[in-house]
Design an enzyme around this catalytic site. Structure first.
Site, mmCIF file in Angstrom:
data_model
loop_
_atom_site.group_PDB
_atom_site.id
_atom_site.type_symbol
_atom_site.label_atom_id
_atom_site.label_comp_id
_atom_site.label_asym_id
_atom_site.label_seq_id
_atom_site.Cartn_x
_atom_site.Cartn_y
_atom_site.Cartn_z
ATOM 1 N N LYS A 18 3.329 9.379 8.547
ATOM 2 C CA LYS A 18 2.462 9.177 9.702
ATOM 3 C C LYS A 18 3.022 9.661 11.048
ATOM 4 O O LYS A 18 2.556 10.653 11.591
ATOM 5 C CB LYS A 18 2.053 7.711 9.792
ATOM 6 C CG LYS A 18 1.128 7.301 8.646
ATOM 7 C CD LYS A 18 0.527 5.941 8.835
ATOM 8 C CE LYS A 18 -0.634 5.689 7.899
ATOM 9 N NZ LYS A 18 -0.301 5.033 6.630
ATOM 10 N N PHE A 45 0.864 -1.186 0.000
ATOM 11 C CA PHE A 45 0.000 0.000 0.000
ATOM 12 C C PHE A 45 0.895 1.229 0.000
ATOM 13 O O PHE A 45 1.742 1.382 0.869
ATOM 14 C CB PHE A 45 -0.925 0.039 1.229
ATOM 15 C CG PHE A 45 -1.795 1.269 1.231
ATOM 16 C CD1 PHE A 45 -2.977 1.309 0.485
ATOM 17 C CD2 PHE A 45 -1.425 2.407 1.940
ATOM 18 C CE1 PHE A 45 -3.763 2.454 0.454
ATOM 19 C CE2 PHE A 45 -2.211 3.556 1.920
ATOM 20 C CZ PHE A 45 -3.388 3.582 1.176
ATOM 21 N N ASP A 98 9.336 2.594 1.611
ATOM 22 C CA ASP A 98 8.156 3.328 2.062
ATOM 23 C C ASP A 98 8.007 3.050 3.556
ATOM 24 O O ASP A 98 7.476 2.021 3.961
ATOM 25 C CB ASP A 98 6.915 2.870 1.284
ATOM 26 C CG ASP A 98 5.637 3.576 1.763
ATOM 27 O OD1 ASP A 98 5.670 4.236 2.824
ATOM 28 O OD2 ASP A 98 4.603 3.442 1.083
#
Ligand SMILES: *Cc1c(COP(=O)(O)O)cnc(C)c1O
Length: 375
Positions: A237, A124, A208
């Site tokens: 995040k 993702f 990532d």
């Protein structure tokens, strides 16, 4: 719009790992947003830095320097080993930046025809049109045609497929622990071999770490578990401790690939956001990271042999729980009713507690969770 299937809960305030709804009911937090509030809710030092900065200087364009942004860049490079950083506002934007950086590096050196970006099945990477293309899950490749071209997905662990896919590629992008994909950690041997393959053919290795970065796995970056420094790492995040920020960290190879006017972001490097992120970076010292590892072990020890648990996955305080028979979504609903917030990822219950959660809250949360799993 109707883009979220929300729980029936209004969160009014929070402190540390505990929040309250509008009726005063308390909840233990095993979500940190989705891995965002690494210092928990409204950490005093973080909130003081953010509010002081909001009173001092709220925003400048990127035509000027600000101290919080410069300090953050310096600190992040110093603690991660990277040479330069670009700041944006989200994980998807950071990944877009990484893709542009990789394509430009390859174009400069090799010209046309080497623009492919290889990613893993079940990954993702975000919700923009290009990061949806990067995302290796068919469920995300619907409705929004045409998607950006030039992406290929290979199954994690399949070195033969990877070596074929790397032909004509400028970059390989991986999550060391696939978060949205169900908290699935990559195999160390696969990572080592993939890294070597990329080195050998000058394909950029891009991590990532939007979810795994900033201490989540018990190391500052998850790449440190694998003993490698990827050419590019993206963060988002946890970096801002609750305010929107994304970062593209560039190693020496690609540090000077982009020049003035080639990329940008109006809000990127905002001084208020960076003031909060500076507190996050300062707080993530060896002591806190060791504590994250310890608490990750505690969570696993509570799940080990717990009835109703089929398998446990993840790294550090990024935990996936595959229930024996119950549905993960039902467990999340039952947890909410008992005063515990948890996430799901695919068929797993996903735990991303604040890195600073105290032992009492952690124990209380695990008591609630194990009672539901057993039931
Ligand atoms: C959450 C996430 C993203 C997307 O981040 P946004 O801030 O929602 O754009 C990208 N990659 C990974 C690994 C993520 O977990």
């Amino acid at each position: 719009m109707n883009t979220y299937a929300r729980f029936d809960l209004l969160i009014e305030s929070g402190k540390g790992a505990i929040c309250r709804d509008e009726k005063g009911n308390e909840y233990v937090d095993f979500t940190s947003g989705i891995g965002v509030n690494c210092l928990g809710w409204c950490d005093d030092e973080w909130a003081d830095a953010v509010s002081a900065q909001a009173h001092k200087l709220n925003h400048t364009s990127n035509l000027y320097y600000t101290e919080p942004c410069a300090l953050l860049a310096q600190k992040l490079c110093a603690c991660t080993g990277y040479a330069k950083v670009f700041f944006g506002n989200s994980g998807a934007e950071a990944n877009e930046g990484a893709i542009k950086l990789a394509r430009k590096y390859s174009y400069d050196k090799y010209g046309d025809g080497r623009s492919k970006v290889v990613t893993l099945v079940n990954s993702f990477h975000g919700r923009t049109i290009s990061t949806l293309s990067a995302t290796g899950q068919d469920g995300y490749h619907k409705w929004f045609f045409p998607f950006t071209g030039g992406f290929e997905h290979v199954p994690a662990g399949d070195l033969y497929a990877l070596s074929n896919a790397l032909e004509g590629a400028c970059a390989l992008v991986v999550e060391f622990v696939q978060g949205e994909g169900g908290v699935v950690a990559l195999d160390a041997n696969f990572v080592a071999e993939a890294y070597e393959m990329c080195r050998a053919s000058d394909v950029l290795f891009v991590a990532d770490e939007v979810q795994t970065g900033m201490g989540r796995t018990g190391k500052l970056l998850a790449s440190q578990h694998f003993g490698i420094l990827p050419d590019i790492t993206t963060l988002a995040k946890g970096l801002g401790g609750g305010l929107p920020i994304g970062a593209v960290l560039a190693g020496e190879k690609v540090a000077n690939t982009l020049g003035a006017g080639m990329h940008g972001s109006t809000f990127g490097g905002n001084p208020v956001v960076c003031a909060g992120a500076n507190v996050v970076v300062d707080r993530l010292d060896d002591k806190l990271l060791a504590d994250v590892a310890r608490k990750g072990e505690y969570i696993r020890s509570r799940l080990d042999g717990c009835p109703g648990v089929k398998a446990v996955s993840g790294l550090g305080m990024m935990v996936g729980i595959l229930p024996e028979t119950k549905k993960a979504a039902d467990i999340a609903k039952q947890a909410l009713a008992k005063g515990l917030l948890v996430l799901t990822a695919k068929d797993r219950v996903r735990l991303l507690p604040p890195l600073t959660i105290d032992d009492a809250a952690l124990e209380k949360g695990m008591d609630i969770l194990t009672s539901i799993l057993k039931d």
